[in-house]
Design a protein around this motif. Structure first.
Motif: not given
Length: 513
Positions: A135-158
């Motif tokens: 549901w996000l619109a815009g221009r961004y990257v998001i980085l998530g971290q926890s004890n069990s995982e870490g990930f990075l995603q871009t916006d809908a079209t990078g």
């Protein structure tokens, strides 16, 4: 040119803005993007080096430009141009970092409030987080971290791009910045001027980049930060819709973004051409006309008179619809000018693949600062850009042929696409045509975001269809309706029928009944 700034980690209070060049580390902080006019200009244009860029690293890296800011975000270091907003949120178990600008179309919030929404979703489950990201619109990257995982995603079209090196543990918006941070990297098999020119290619095959060992993160995929593997996270399955029903939803979702497009310098600037996509954006922007500036440029080299026709139609349309419009001619960068040579050198360093450096320079010279550029790109993702499969079939050979205009259907480029297919699963996404996804996940992500890396020296960019949920609805109509552009016709019928009073690309276009 001055050497890179050296900064050291420093903890600060939550929800405070740090001065340029300092480093932050707290459980919750937000730094809004600073204005372009707030960055001290330099005669050699080094203030535009890697503009609106970022670097994520496992080891502290010196900032490439003196005004950049650095932060500690969990187990990663972030270095970024302060013209790029950043928000960090952690509860001690899970943390999220959002770099860039995002609007939540479901709750209609932006900035730090978006990260709050996403963090609550992730506390429920990763599946809920992935659904919220749709549901996000815009221009961004998001980085998530926890004890069990870490990930990075871009916006809908990078559109805020992400290239990464598993060997060097680096992720960056700019391939050249990543290479410099790594101490210099060898070129990939496709990284020289010769390969692109000789093979009629606008960009690199597969997920390859200019540099050896550096890969591009494609749209709808996620980088696992533990082992640098790739997981597919979207797009979500879609229900089929008729173009009339889909048009109501798409228009609503696009116009939910309008309250967030103003900047300190004024309302949005909208590039206006003679084409269909530009006409749709103009109709959608109708509620903001009083605050918007529409503009059109003419290229200095235009053998087919495309940009001249754009200017003529844009002026006529602006007069008819009473738009505030600015038309200008692009001045070529002069090799005899020291200023032009300095700017061209910066643009070459910012992105190796060029769309038009003189056009990017014209934005800097001709358009007012501290405003947001709204572009009319990405619509073709949902308009069946590739009308029929290539002769080589849908797969690595076919993708290589599409990239090179039929010049290549064997060799290293095919091997690169074989790797991309195996890594991303692009051929087997339930409910989606592989050619639609190829245009979405490769052509746009590997080529078009480099256009934005050029124009970033002047303005940030927003594209009102750059959202997975919007693209999903646009792709949900029948193939025939998409080929004919019926959904876009219906959006215009709902938003502003008068934009069809003048021909679109020289042809009278009728509103859908």
């Amino acid at each position: 040119m001055p050497g890179p700034a050296t900064v050291q980690p420093r903890a600060v209070r939550p929800n405070t803005r740090e001065s340029i060049g300092r480093m932050t580390s707290t459980l919750r902080w937000h730094e809004a993007a600073v204005n372009d006019s707030a960055i001290p200009p330099r005669g050699d244009f080094t203030h535009t080096l890697f503009a609106r860029g970022y670097l994520l690293s496992k080891k502290h890296q010196a900032a490439p430009v003196a005004h950049w800011r650095s932060s500690v975000v969990g187990s990663w270091y972030l270095t970024r141009d302060p013209r790029l907003a950043a928000t960090f949120r952690s509860d001690g178990e899970k943390s999220l970092l959002l770099i860039g600008n995002a609007i939540d179309l479901r709750t209609e919030v932006e900035g730090a409030a978006v990260v709050d929404v996403l963090h609550r979703a992730w506390r429920s489950s990763k599946a809920d987080l992935d659904e919220a990201l749709e549901w996000l619109a815009g221009r961004y990257v998001i980085l998530g971290q926890s004890n069990s995982e870490g990930f990075l995603q871009t916006d809908a079209t990078g559109m805020l791009s992400a290239s990464y090196s598993s060997r060097d543990q680096l992720i960056s918006s700019h391939q050249n910045l990543l290479s410099e941070a790594a101490g210099g990297l060898d070129l990939s098999p496709f990284g020289g001027h010769r390969w692109l020119a000789e093979h009629n290619a606008s960009t690199f095959p597969g997920t390859y980049t200019r540099f050896d060992g550096v890969r591009m993160l494609t749209a709808n995929t996620e980088l696992n930060l533990r082992d640098f593997s790739i997981n597919r996270v979207g797009p979500l399955p879609m229900d089929r819709h008729g173009s009339e029903d889909a048009a109501h939803t798409v228009l609503d979702l696009m116009q939910r973004q309008l309250p967030f497009l103003a900047r300190s310098g004024g309302g949005p600037m909208v590039s206006l051409t003679a084409g269909l996509d530009s006409r749709v954006t103009t109709a959608v922007m109708r509620p903001l006309l009083a605050d918007s500036l529409f503009f059109t440029y003419e290229r200095h080299r235009d053998p087919k008179n495309v940009s001249k026709r754009d200017s003529e139609v844009a002026r006529e349309l602006s007069s008819w619809l009473k738009l505030k419009h600015h038309s200008y001619k692009v001045r070529p960068l002069s090799k005899a000018s020291a200023l032009d040579a300095s700017l061209e050198a910066i643009l070459e360093r910012n992105t190796f693949v060029s769309h038009g450096r003189s056009i990017a320079a014209s934005y800097l010279r001709e358009l007012p600062a501290d405003r947001l550029h709204v572009r009319s790109n990405l619509y073709e993702i949902a308009r069946a850009f590739y009308r029929s499969p290539p002769e080589e079939g849908i797969g690595a050979r076919g993708f290589a042929s599409l990239l090179t205009g039929g010049a290549v259907s064997s060799g290293p480029a095919v091997e690169a696409f074989d790797e991309m297919i195996a890594t991303t699963g692009i051929l087997h996404v339930d409910g989606y045509e592989p050619l639609d996804l190829f245009y979405w996940e490769h052509r746009m992500v590997s080529w078009f975001n480099k256009v934005l890396l050029e124009s970033d020296i002047a303005h940030d960019t927003h594209i009102i269809v750059n959202s997975r949920v919007i693209l999903r609805y646009m792709l949900s109509v029948s193939s025939r309706e998409r080929r004919e552009g019926q959904l876009l016709d219906r959006v215009i019928a709902l938003a502003w029928p008068a934009v069809y009073d003048l021909p679109v690309n020289g042809r009278v276009r009728k509103l859908a009944l």
